[in-house]
Design a protein around this motif. Structure first.
Motif, PDB file in Angstrom:
ATOM      1  N   LYS A 176       0.839  -1.199   0.000  1.00 19.50           N
ATOM      2  CA  LYS A 176       0.000   0.000   0.000  1.00 19.50           C
ATOM      3  C   LYS A 176       0.876   1.250   0.000  1.00 19.50           C
ATOM      4  O   LYS A 176       0.686   2.169  -0.799  1.00 19.50           O
ATOM      5  N   VAL A 229      -8.499   0.717  -0.288  1.00 16.85           N
ATOM      6  CA  VAL A 229      -7.363   0.180  -1.038  1.00 16.85           C
ATOM      7  C   VAL A 229      -7.417  -1.345  -0.962  1.00 16.85           C
ATOM      8  O   VAL A 229      -7.475  -1.912   0.125  1.00 16.85           O
ATOM      9  N   VAL A 268      -2.487  -3.719  -6.654  1.00 17.08           N
ATOM     10  CA  VAL A 268      -3.101  -2.816  -5.685  1.00 17.08           C
ATOM     11  C   VAL A 268      -4.155  -2.023  -6.427  1.00 17.08           C
ATOM     12  O   VAL A 268      -3.904  -1.546  -7.532  1.00 17.08           O
TER      13      VAL A 268
END
Length: 855
Positions: A822, A843, A851
């Motif tokens: 992340k 996310v 991602v």
RNA sequence: GCGAGAGUGGCGGAACUGGCAGACGCGCUAGACUUAGGAUCUAGUGGGCAACCGUGGGGGUUCAACUCCCCCCUCUCGCACCA
């Protein structure tokens, strides 16, 4: 200086090597798992075509792959050698069918051998050999004893051109499957196999064949055509006679207002006897029966009928139902008589409207809106019953049960199952087939030929005129015979067997092809059968495959084998097609008749036609022999496998063949170029000691093993397997430039490539294997396994998406934690820009992959 | 009508349990080498100047759809007056 790639020299060399080493001789090895790989054997027409090539090459890759995996493989080939073309050749060219056939076999065998296929030729069979068809006759006798083979007088499909009987399966759109003549009807005394006894099992076992393509199973189910319903008896008014009908819609019984019977129905004559209508009805019946059955049953055919003057009684309503003779009712299906429910059957509706017969509504639709006045056509869907006495308000499904119960209780009918499948008529009025081992004696009647007298041999000396019936009728020495029972004078059956009999059990014969005491050795069959992989054309989806399944079940019930189904997995390969070329004036053109897109003869512009199945008439064929001469077998094999997955159509492309040639040439050069460097390298590879280039190539090598193996296992997707090997070649040749790769790694890459390539292009693989200093055949090398450790990477490429759209990529170490990924994504410069000023809602992280930032 | 399968660049085809659409090959473009050969090698190649748009069409589910769901269109194959 490196040697050039010359397939013409090396291919025969390796074919000879395999033969000498007996590499493809199948042995029953109890320690090994067996694998039976079978391609449909060809009719020996004289020359092979690309369809054969594709079929056999697919089978060969499978067989070789399984051999390298350590299976004990049986991979046989033979000849479906009885049949009409041989007899036609005899008529047209005066060549004896046997001579013609055996010469063709010799020619085709030579052609097939050039492809480098892994057949065990010791097991070769030709169905026209006496020691093969002897066992056709033996099996016939066993079936006769069991009542499965029987004789009956019946209307049969008759091809006027072939002058022979055709099974229903052999009639395509009303035409002969071989010569395309319009098929007629003829009443003849014929031999049949009672395949209908096995209808239920043949149908239910389709559920137990997960290795078969769905469309083939669907075609077989469709062909067997099971329908459940009831047989119902209708009294004929003023007589003690009754008419039995079959219906699937006994729920509509209250709506049956008239009766339709087939013109051939035996009751017709009785019903009209002495009535005013007799002459008129007979004239109608005569006319319809002389009409072509194909025409008569064609779609959109006008429904025609005539009133017999007789009435049946509806067992529910007790009302009189006029009995009509109707052209659309078939004697072969059900009982040859139909209870007509015009309101709920499309045909009956049209018929009733045409002849002004009563219509009665008995099924109401779920919303209750049907009335006789608003119906423009029959209502054939489900609903609930009305106007049906005590059965009113029942839904269709339940009404069927309740009415069937009622009929059975009252003795007016019974539940019944009907099949579309008919018994298999095997009599052929032909010479070039298996003689049926039966003798007709005036005293003893139909007598079987004793087993010790088998085979009943085909006489050699017969005249082929092409006129009249079977040539065997005039073969005096054949026909005239002593009765085996009373020794009196008797006559032989002159019909021969349908050639589909030959091909219905040949896969059993392969297991012990030389056994002269029985059709096959049960112990050998036990080891080899069932066929693990059967490969052939979709054109045999119904006939050959259904008959083979039937034979397997019959032979099982004779106690000779234990299996229920012959073929565990079936692959139906797609057709080989090619673009067609056509001149407006001169019709179909060969590619060499076209110059600059114009007809070479008249200069008119050529129309590039559709891509169609290769056929001589459309001049879009390619000759396998010429291709092998130009490019070698390996190129032909590789292209056939690369152009499309095996079950799909293959579009032939001359440039594509060049591509396959180029690939093999590149492999050749690559190995030659590096052979000196790696020949004597013996060192082991330590992954931890490799630099990144070496690590990359080593990883690619193992990824290729994984990909090729999985693609073969996944429904034989050879096209993608070959693509993976091409990638490896690109990596070796491109990747090694400028970077010196450790010789061990290079060696592993090249040797792996050769091993993986060997089932596909076996000749070049053997040659290159020996170029690298290896002794023996590459076929003896076990199929490689990939190394999980070699595939693992330290760094992975992670895809960054914003709202599901690709926006960036970052490289992180494998197995990075979610937070780390992340963080990495959000710190990427481009990503920062794109999400600036937007609120991050969510996310999503997929480990080592991607991602997705939702804003 | 019923049953089965398919629809992705200029073409053949990839994308496996939803996760970078177009792997690999052909063709094409440019270049290199060369005794100018339809040989070989190197680079590029879905569309658009671009933001972006793209898997037959339309809707839906989902953070995310060639992939799953619904409707429609087209094509191929098989069966078809089957009661």
């Amino acid at each position: 200086m490196e040697k050039k790639y010359t397939p013409k020299e090396m291919e025969p060399k390796w074919q000879g090597y395999w033969e000498n080493k007996k590499l493809f001789t199948a042995k029953e090895d109890p320690k090994k798992r067996k694998y039976y790989c079978l391609e449909m054997f060809p009719y020996p027409s004289g020359r092979i075509h690309m369809g054969h090539v594709r079929n056999y090459v697919i089978g060969d890759v499978i067989a070789r792959y399984k051999m390298m995996q350590g299976f004990s493989v049986i991979h046989p080939m033979g000849w479906d050698a009885f049949g009409m073309p041989a007899e036609n050749a005899a008529i047209e060219k005066g060549i004896h069918p046997a001579k013609w056939t055996y010469e063709n076999i010799a020619n085709m065998k030579a052609q097939i051998k050039k492809l480098g296929l892994s057949y065990d030729w010791n097991r070769e069979v030709a169905t026209c050999d006496e020691d093969y068809y002897k066992w056709n006759q033996w099996l016939f006798l066993k079936m006769y004893e069991k009542g499965i083979a029987y004789k009956k007088r019946s209307f049969v499909n008759w091809c006027p051109s072939c002058e022979t009987v055709l099974a229903n399966e052999q009639v395509e759109d009303g035409s002969c499957w071989r010569c395309s003549s319009i098929v007629g009807q003829k009443e003849l005394e014929q031999w049949f196999f009672k395949i209908t006894d096995y209808a239920e099992e043949l149908l239910s076992c389709t559920e137990k064949l997960p290795g078969w393509p769905e469309n083939v199973l669907a075609m077989q189910r469709n062909w067997i055509g099971r329908s459940t319903g009831a047989e119902i008896d209708f009294k004929i008014a003023g007589t003690n006679e009754k008419i039995t009908v079959f219906t699937t819609r006994q729920d509509t019984l209250f709506g049956a207002t008239f009766m339709s019977i087939a013109p051939e129905h035996p009751l017709v004559k009785k019903l009209i006897k002495g009535k005013k209508t007799e002459k008129e009805v007979m004239a109608f019946v005569e006319r319809i029966m002389h009409e072509d059955k194909i025409m008569r049953t064609a779609e959109g055919m006008e429904k025609e009928g005539i009133f017999t003057g007789a009435y049946a009684i509806n067992p529910m309503t007790k009302k009189e139902m006029p009995i009509w003779v109707a052209n659309f009712v078939l004697m072969e299906y059900g009982t040859g008589a139909v209870m007509a429910v015009p309101c709920h059957d499309t045909r009956d509706f049209a018929f009733a409207k045409k002849y002004n017969l009563p219509i009665q509504l008995v099924i109401q639709n779920p919303v209750g809106t049907l009335t006789l006045d608003n119906m423009k056509d029959a209502y054939v869907d489900e609903g609930y019953l009305i106007n049906s006495g005590e059965f009113n308000n029942l839904k269709t499904a339940e009404a069927k049960e309740r009415i069937a119960d009622y009929l059975e209780k009252e003795g007016m009918g019974k539940r019944s199952i009907n099949y579309r499948l008919r018994d298999w008529g095997i009599s052929r009025q032909r010479y070039w087939g298996t003689p049926i081992p039966i003798i007709y004696c005036d005293k003893c009647g139909t007598v079987t030929v004793p087993e010790k007298d088998l085979p009943v041999k085909l006489p050699k000396d017969v005249a082929f005129t092409g006129k009249g019936a079977s040539p065997l009728l005039d073969a005096k020495g054949f026909v005239d015979v002593k009765c085996p029972k009373c020794n009196g004078s008797a006559k032989r059956e002159t019909d021969t067997m349908d050639t589909f009999v030959d091909s219905s059990w040949y896969f059993l014969r392969y297991t012990s092809a030389k056994d002269d005491t029985r059709p096959f050795d049960p112990e050998k069959v036990k080891y080899w059968m069932p066929v693990d992989q059967y490969i052939g054309g979709i054109e045999h989806a119904v006939m050959h495959l259904l008959y083979s399944r039937f034979f397997t079940k019959v032979i099982r019930d004779l106690g000779l084998i234990k299996i229920d189904e012959p073929f565990t997995n079936l692959l139906t390969q797609g057709m080989v097609c090619k673009e067609t070329l056509r001149c407006p004036e001169h019709g179909w053109l060969f590619p060499e008749d076209v110059k600059d897109n114009r007809c070479a003869t008249c200069g008119k512009e050529v129309e590039r036609g559709r891509v169609e199945k290769m056929s001589k008439s459309k001049k879009n064929v390619v000759d396998p022999d010429k291709l092998i001469d130009n490019y070698g077998a390996d190129t032909v094999r590789l292209f056939s496998l690369f152009a499309a997955p095996p079950e799909k159509y293959l579009e032939w492309s001359d440039q594509g063949v060049d591509g396959a040639w180029r690939f093999l040439s590149r492999v050749w050069v690559l190995v030659q170029k590096n052979s000196d460097i790696i020949k004597d390298v013996k060192g082991k590879i330590e992954i931890s000691e490799l630099d990144s280039a070496e690590r990359g190539l080593y990883r690619k090598t193992h990824l290729t093993i994984k990909k090729v193996t999985e693609d073969i296992e996944r429904d034989f997707h050879f096209n993608t397997a070959i693509a993976a090997m091409m990638e490896l070649v690109n990596e070796i040749s491109g990747g090694s430039e400028g970077k010196v790769v450790q010789a061990e790694v290079l060696k592993a890459a090249l040797e792996t490539l050769i091993i993986l390539l060997s089932p596909f292009a076996p000749h070049i693989s053997e040659e290159l294997w020996s170029v690298l200093g290896n002794k023996g055949s590459v076929m003896d090398i076990p199929w490689p396994k990939y190394n999980e450790g070699a595939i693992k990477t330290e760094d992975v490429l992670i895809v960054i998406q914003i709202n599901g759209k690709l926006r960036g990529k970052i490289t992180l170490s494998a197995g990075a934690a979610e937070d780390e990924v992340k963080k990495g994504a959000l710190e990427d410069e481009r990503i920062k820009e794109l999400i600036a000023g937007k609120a991050i809602r969510k996310v999503i992280v997929v480990k080592d992959k991607l991602v997705n930032i939702v804003v």
